[in-house]
Design an enzyme around this catalytic site. Sequence first.
Site, mmCIF file in Angstrom:
data_model
loop_
_atom_site.group_PDB
_atom_site.id
_atom_site.type_symbol
_atom_site.label_atom_id
_atom_site.label_comp_id
_atom_site.label_asym_id
_atom_site.label_seq_id
_atom_site.Cartn_x
_atom_site.Cartn_y
_atom_site.Cartn_z
ATOM 1 C CE LYS A 50 -12.859 -4.286 -1.529
ATOM 2 N NZ LYS A 50 -13.581 -4.125 -0.322
ATOM 3 C CE LYS B 2 -8.789 -11.888 -3.049
ATOM 4 N NZ LYS B 2 -7.992 -11.293 -1.685
ATOM 5 C CE LYS C 295 -4.317 -1.586 1.794
ATOM 6 N NZ LYS C 295 -5.267 -1.441 2.799
#
Length: 335
Positions: free
Chosen positions: A200, A197, A115
């Site tokens: 979203k 994966k 992040k």
Amino acid sequence: MIGDKKILFSGMQATGNLTLGNYLGALKNWVTLSDEYECFYSVVDLHSITVRQDPAELRKRARNLLTLYIAAGLDPEKNCLYYQSHVSGHAELAWILNCFTYMGELNRMTQFKDKAAKHTDNINAGLYTYPVLMAADILLYQADVVPVGKDQMQHLEICRDIAQRFNSVYGDVFTIPEGYLGKSGAKIMSLQDPEKKMSKSDENANASIYLMDDPDTIIRKFKRAVTDSDACVQYRDEQPGIKNLIDIYCACTNKTPDEAVKEFAGTGYGDFKLAVGESVVGVLKPVQERFDELSKDKTYIDKIIHDNAEKANYYALKTLRKVQKKVGFPERPRI
Ligand code: TRP
């Protein structure tokens, strides 16, 4: 334990649109687990502000997520469905636990590293101590089990380490939680890149099925799903696209991959994709309809929010007061 049941805690962030992966990999499992455990399912909005959010948007998404918990089948009378920000104990315990966490441990967190690399303009201290807040979430309710995805296992490990460290100084204050990885096969991959994966935050809208996608959109996305040139529905690693579609089909129909392969022997990819799309529509449509219904009933949702915040707060305070006493804070006056 609450009554004769073990305690379960999990949470989800209200950022981004939830995907079929979130539903099949997490929410659907949560519903199954809710009979066996005393469950706390939080909308973790304190976690969300570690990256910048639009306030109105965050509020809306958080409410939608809580509504979706119910629409997906979690009974709000039995499960504690609440906003993390409604229970101040999360932040208070997180502060105390920060003082029992080493920077060296936090430096090793792979999610922080990822992040931080992504949000270089805002590498804030909250992002760094995010795993401590997550530990506080879990320990506050004395959770025995925590269903999480593989990507959160490292955070669960640090939670256990912090709890053990605290207990070794002050006695048995915290229950040491166990991670609970859902059934394998529930990991849903991107429809456009089956090695990745389903996420979203994927920029390619065709890569993910969103929980609120209408039937036409769902079918269209499945028709465009990336497959291969083998032209044979088989369940094997060499055909990751087809394998993912079989996984999705099985998760939606409760069939096994073997059954699915037999069923589609000799079927072309076009018809197979359509069948998978229809199985997904069959699962999502009732959830969407229930969501729309619930969203209209503001009074009902408000009552759920109120009652469950009260319940969560009751259990949270039990732990927090004990911890405050252990570390040496003075007795609290009645105010
Ligand atoms: N960090 C988790 C995620 O992003 C969400 C979360 C916050 C959580 N607190 C938790 C999950 C406690 C399990 C237990 O997926």
